[in-house]
Write a protein that holds these residues in place. Structure first.
Motif, PDB file in Angstrom:
ATOM      1  N   TYR A  68       0.915  -1.649  -0.335  1.00 36.57           N
ATOM      2  CA  TYR A  68      -0.461   0.206   0.046  1.00 36.57           C
ATOM      3  C   TYR A  68       0.849   1.549   0.000  1.00 36.57           C
ATOM      4  O   TYR A  68       0.534   2.124  -0.486  1.00 36.57           O
ATOM      5  CB  TYR A  68      -0.881   0.013   0.605  1.00 36.57           C
ATOM      6  CG  TYR A  68      -2.236  -0.962   1.262  1.00 36.57           C
ATOM      7  CD1 TYR A  68      -2.297  -1.722  -0.068  1.00 36.57           C
ATOM      8  CD2 TYR A  68      -2.248  -1.450   2.397  1.00 36.57           C
ATOM      9  CE1 TYR A  68      -3.327  -2.722  -0.162  1.00 36.57           C
ATOM     10  CE2 TYR A  68      -4.107  -2.466   2.707  1.00 36.57           C
ATOM     11  CZ  TYR A  68      -3.294  -2.962   0.956  1.00 36.57           C
ATOM     12  OH  TYR A  68      -4.736  -4.087   0.977  1.00 36.57           O
ATOM     13  N   ALA A 287     -10.557  -1.258  -5.055  1.00 36.63           N
ATOM     14  CA  ALA A 287      -9.808  -0.566  -3.463  1.00 36.63           C
ATOM     15  C   ALA A 287      -7.988  -0.590  -4.089  1.00 36.63           C
ATOM     16  O   ALA A 287      -7.468   0.966  -4.585  1.00 36.63           O
ATOM     17  CB  ALA A 287      -9.730  -1.009  -2.171  1.00 36.63           C
ATOM     18  N   GLN A 291      -6.892   3.377  -5.257  1.00 28.29           N
ATOM     19  CA  GLN A 291      -5.428   3.798  -4.662  1.00 28.29           C
ATOM     20  C   GLN A 291      -4.221   4.624  -5.574  1.00 28.29           C
ATOM     21  O   GLN A 291      -3.764   5.052  -5.787  1.00 28.29           O
ATOM     22  CB  GLN A 291      -4.093   2.459  -4.282  1.00 28.29           C
ATOM     23  CG  GLN A 291      -5.415   2.225  -2.747  1.00 28.29           C
ATOM     24  CD  GLN A 291      -4.370   0.796  -2.470  1.00 28.29           C
ATOM     25  OE1 GLN A 291      -2.848   0.060  -2.824  1.00 28.29           O
ATOM     26  NE2 GLN A 291      -5.122  -0.432  -1.926  1.00 28.29           N
ATOM     27  N   GLY A 371      -8.968   2.283   0.134  1.00 22.92           N
ATOM     28  CA  GLY A 371      -8.543   2.708  -0.978  1.00 22.92           C
ATOM     29  C   GLY A 371      -7.963   4.010  -1.044  1.00 22.92           C
ATOM     30  O   GLY A 371      -6.753   4.963  -1.989  1.00 22.92           O
TER      31      GLY A 371
END
Length: 439
Positions: A68, A287, A291, A371
């Protein structure tokens, strides 16, 4: 957003989300392949694999922040037109992953037996699981680099390469494990060796395009302490967020094991929880797209486009969740007979799956907004929100336990947890603090 612009965004979402979904589905193939191969050795080796794999999966889930954090930072730099900076940040994230993996691989060796025992391993299962885990830890650097490299490629708007590599690795893992476990005769240890080797190979293959792109732009692939430290600091809030989510899931399982329904209730919860996890994969693909897209547009200084993307993605999340909910309701009568012949388990499962299905539209909104804020680099807020939602959920789950509530009551409490997450995310989305533009 105009009709043409909306259709263009929809195509971009599909381009990013569909390969991401297929890659997420490919990940469990490692464990399925191991289970199929090891299962022919007998019940004890299979049980040992299950315990050791649970320990490794816990480490991987906690370290998902490596994917992430790199996705968000790389996408921002890409949007700002700084491809060299994007690659530099991506390489720093991969070096951080390798460092964490190597430290954990060494430091975890003395604690492998205790970890297996804590997860319920005993007797012959304890011995087999400990041996598997100690070998599996050696593949941890590869596993974590795969997370970071996947995040880099997602940030570069490429979700296809991780899919191709993941599918190839699943096939290679199956073949290698068959050879090592049976013809070579290494048994359970052969499965551990095969999986660890494939994880390292997968990390190498995923690193190649990143290193090549960096070299082509004069970016050194060597680690930079300041950059690695910056990635680590950015990842700490996301790590805390992930820990709060894992704590909520563990608490749910703890309460389920103590419901008045006994073993049938726990069995029903296990199936419902697995189904929820599979549904989450589909929503997590949205999600991931959020992002990458939000990070890119904020990096480009396009606040308007980032907000438009968010609004469009929320429609995707709500509609996708609703579709999954309808599908779950339609399939729930079939799930009971497939997974259990016990009438009590089927009864418990049918009631729980009805709640799981009703929660899907809400889950779709939660996953998308999560996200969006990850892509915006809003990790500190997500960490604080995670602590708040856990504080809301824990008393409810414990109240279900104290009052002798059943499985439906527990899943309704979990629905309150999702609702609390939605509230914290929607409140943040409607503010301006998360909209920070530039690289």
């Amino acid at each position: 957003m105009s009709g043409a612009a909306g259709r263009e965004l929809d195509r971009e979402v599909v381009r990013l989300a569909l390969p991401a979904l297929l890659a997420l589905v490919a990940e469990p193939l490692f464990l399925l392949a191991d289970s199929a191969v090891v299962g022919r050795l007998g019940t004890v080796p299979l049980a040992a694999l299950g315990v050791a794999a649970a320990a490794l999966a816990t480490v991987a889930s906690v370290c998902v922040f490596l994917a992430y954090a790199t996705t968000a930072s790389v996408a921002r730099s890409l949007g700002a037109g700084d491809l060299a900076g994007a690659l530099r940040r991506g390489l720093d994230g991969m070096w951080l992953a390798a460092g964490i993996g190597m430290v954990a691989a060494v430091a975890g060796q003395p604690f492998a037996r205790a970890a297996v025992r804590a997860l319920g391993g005993s007797g012959a299962t304890l011995e087999g699981a400990t041996a598997y885990l100690r070998i599996g830890l050696l593949g941890l650097p590869g596993m974590l680099v795969v997370l970071a490299a996947t995040g880099v490629l997602r940030g570069l708007q490429d979700t296809r390469t991780p899919l191709v590599v993941g599918l190839g690795a699943a096939i290679a893992n199956t073949g290698l494990n068959i050879v090592l476990v049976h013809p070579v005769g290494l048994g359970l240890r052969g499965s551990a060796i095969g999986t660890a080797v494939v994880q390292v190979a997968m990390a190498t293959v995923l690193s190649v395009p990143v290193v090549r792109a960096a070299s082509a732009r004069g970016v050194s692939w060597r680690p930079h302490a300041a950059g690695v430290g910056a990635v680590g600091r950015a990842g700490v809030p996301l790590l805390l967020r992930t820990v709060t989510l894992r704590a909520a899931m563990l608490l749910t399982t703890w309460v389920a094991a103590r419901t008045p329904g006994g073993e049938p209730a726990l069995a029903g919860h296990q199936i419902a929880s697995t189904a929820f996890g599979l549904l989450a994969m589909a929503l997590d693909a949205l999600a991931i797209a959020a992002q990458a897209l939000v990070g890119r547009w904020l990096g480009a200084g396009r606040e308007d486009q980032a907000r438009a993307v968010t609004a469009r993605m929320l429609v995707w999340g709500a509609r996708g969740g609703a579709a999954l909910g309808v599908l779950t309701l339609a399939l729930s009568p079939v799930l009971g007979p497939v997974f259990s012949s016990d009438p009590q388990v089927r009864h418990q499962l049918a009631a729980a799956m009805a709640v799981v299905a009703l929660l899907q539209p809400l889950a779709g909104v939660v996953f998308v907004l999560d996200g969006v804020l990850i892509g915006a680099g809003d990790g500190p807020y997500l960490a604080r929100a995670g602590l708040v939602t856990l504080a809301v959920y824990a008393p409810l789950a414990l109240l279900v336990h104290a009052r002798g509530g059943g499985l439906v009551a527990l899943w309704l409490a979990f629905g309150a947890f999702l609702l609390a997450r939605a509230v914290t995310l929607v409140v943040r989305w409607r503010q301006d603090a998360w909209v920070r533009t530039g690289a």
